[in-house]
Design a protein around this motif. Structure first.
Motif, PDB file in Angstrom:
ATOM      1  N   ALA A 130      55.844  49.223 -22.982  1.00  0.00           N
ATOM      2  CA  ALA A 130      57.109  49.746 -22.455  1.00  0.00           C
ATOM      3  C   ALA A 130      57.004  51.234 -22.170  1.00  0.00           C
ATOM      4  CB  ALA A 130      58.237  49.472 -23.453  1.00  0.00           C
ATOM      5  N   GLU A 131      57.937  51.708 -21.390  1.00  0.00           N
ATOM      6  CA  GLU A 131      58.020  53.131 -21.094  1.00  0.00           C
ATOM      7  C   GLU A 131      58.421  53.901 -22.352  1.00  0.00           C
ATOM      8  OE1 GLU A 131      60.815  53.561 -17.939  1.00  0.00           O
ATOM      9  OE2 GLU A 131      60.026  51.821 -16.845  1.00  0.00           O
ATOM     10  N   ALA A 132      57.928  55.131 -22.437  1.00  0.00           N
ATOM     11  CA  ALA A 132      58.242  55.951 -23.615  1.00  0.00           C
ATOM     12  C   ALA A 132      59.744  56.161 -23.765  1.00  0.00           C
ATOM     13  CB  ALA A 132      57.532  57.303 -23.500  1.00  0.00           C
ATOM     14  N   ALA A 133      60.456  56.234 -22.642  1.00  0.00           N
ATOM     15  CA  ALA A 133      61.901  56.434 -22.706  1.00  0.00           C
ATOM     16  C   ALA A 133      62.622  55.244 -23.322  1.00  0.00           C
ATOM     17  CB  ALA A 133      62.451  56.698 -21.306  1.00  0.00           C
ATOM     18  N   PRO A 172      60.844  42.474 -18.554  1.00  0.00           N
ATOM     19  CA  PRO A 172      60.308  41.782 -19.732  1.00  0.00           C
ATOM     20  C   PRO A 172      59.362  42.646 -20.563  1.00  0.00           C
ATOM     21  CG  PRO A 172      60.280  40.334 -17.822  1.00  0.00           C
ATOM     22  CD  PRO A 172      60.659  41.689 -17.316  1.00  0.00           C
ATOM     23  N   MET A 173      58.553  43.468 -19.899  1.00  0.00           N
ATOM     24  CA  MET A 173      57.612  44.319 -20.637  1.00  0.00           C
ATOM     25  C   MET A 173      58.366  45.373 -21.451  1.00  0.00           C
ATOM     26  SD  MET A 173      54.605  43.187 -20.184  1.00  0.00           S
ATOM     27  CE  MET A 173      53.497  44.534 -20.613  1.00  0.00           C
ATOM     28  N   ASN A 174      59.393  45.979 -20.841  1.00  0.00           N
ATOM     29  CA  ASN A 174      60.182  46.966 -21.583  1.00  0.00           C
ATOM     30  C   ASN A 174      60.925  46.315 -22.742  1.00  0.00           C
ATOM     31  OD1 ASN A 174      59.519  49.348 -20.260  1.00  0.00           O
ATOM     32  ND2 ASN A 174      61.143  49.132 -18.728  1.00  0.00           N
ATOM     33  N   ALA A 175      61.426  45.102 -22.517  1.00  0.00           N
ATOM     34  CA  ALA A 175      62.121  44.391 -23.596  1.00  0.00           C
ATOM     35  C   ALA A 175      61.158  44.088 -24.740  1.00  0.00           C
ATOM     36  CB  ALA A 175      62.738  43.101 -23.051  1.00  0.00           C
TER      37      ALA A 175
END
Length: 322
Positions: A231-234, A3-6
């Protein structure tokens, strides 16, 4: 996807949609005014907004850079990048300009070798070569007359990449406020020196457009910071390529532009190679990740550098934890 990456991906998409609108306004104004004039007024209007942000930096220190030569070179890169990008947006189709600017991660990968002493493996070298072939496809030498706008687009990508690498080199020792204020001040001072030679009276509506450029740059930057926090930088980094979609839509609706085959093919090759570099940098534990650590577009002189704001927040958190 978590959810955080989304959430971070959606925030990044929103930020780059605002950036694309910012660039469309630049193109609209660029039909009537010099990029020097647009940059001057957008920098002038951005000064109060950025100053309010910097007032939160309570560090007791002066504004003299620790590395004056590197800071000076990085400032020059910022000025050249902004002027070249603004000019390219003014005279080239939006999608074609983005295709050239998307070469920046490729150049960052190459420059990380001599400037940072990092090693680039065969996979990333292959991606760089393929990406540069994509740039050649977009430029299609011999198939169309190369214009100054094409040179400006490539120069914006190159100097933006060099500026990003310099920040990576000295960012751990320079204060974030120094990294932010020097390019903004240089833009203001240099543009005001050129302004008497290029000035055209601006009606209130066009001045409002310049205000939109400054406001949207700041707004998109703050949203992008939120994206990187969630989110992650990637995940966040590839979202920049969504700007090509907005460029296609805005170009068609407002500027009568249409995509031709070489631009579509070249942009696809450049984007694929850039995303592959991001994938390779995020695949392992290596610290050799110059593209993923570049958290700013690099060609918004009216705004600020995302990485510098992130560092300001980290510095504040460290002080509060002490």
């Amino acid at each position: 996807m978590s959810p955080m990456n989304a959430k971070g991906a959606l925030l990044a998409l929103l930020a780059f949609a605002i950036y694309a609108t910012h660039d469309a306004v630049i193109k609209f104004l660029g039909a009537s005014y010099s990029p020097f004039q647009i940059i001057f007024f957008s920098s002038l209007l951005a000064f109060p907004m950025v100053t309010f942000l910097l007032m939160r930096d309570a560090t007791q220190a002066n504004l003299r850079p620790v590395h004056p030569w590197w800071t000076g070179l990085r400032t020059i890169c910022g000025v050249i990048t902004g002027v070249c990008a603004f000019y390219a947006f003014s005279v080239l189709p939006l999608a074609e300009t983005y295709a050239l600017l998307f070469a920046q991660p490729l150049i960052i990968t190459v420059l990380s070798i001599p400037v940072l002493g990092e090693k680039v493996g065969a996979h990333r070298w292959g991606a760089v070569v393929v990406g540069l072939i994509g740039v050649v496809i977009v430029l299609r030498p011999g198939g169309q007359a190369l214009e100054l706008g094409h040179i400006a687009g490539v120069a914006a990508a190159a100097f933006g990449a060099l500026g990003a690498i310099i920040i990576r080199k000295i960012g751990g020792e320079e204060r974030a406020v120094v990294l932010m204020l020097y390019p903004l001040a240089a833009n203001f001072l240099l543009m005001i020196a050129v302004l008497p030679f290029v000035y055209e009276p601006m009606p209130l509506l066009d001045l409002g457009g310049v205000g939109v450029i400054a406001l949207f740059s700041l707004t998109a930057g703050l949203i992008l910071i939120m994206a990187y926090k969630n989110a992650e930088a990637a995940i966040v980094a590839p979202m920049q390529y969504s700007q090509i979609i907005w460029a296609t839509v805005f170009g068609f609706l407002f500027f009568g532009e249409s995509l031709d085959g070489p631009t579509v093919l070249g942009a696809a090759v450049i984007i694929a190679s850039g995303m592959y570099i991001v994938f390779r940098e995020s695949a392992g534990p290596s610290t050799n990740t110059p593209v993923l650590r570049t958290k700013s577009r690099g060609y918004s002189p009216s705004g600020f550098r995302i990485g510098a704001i992130v560092r300001l927040r980290r510095e504040k958190e460290r002080r509060e934890a002490q």
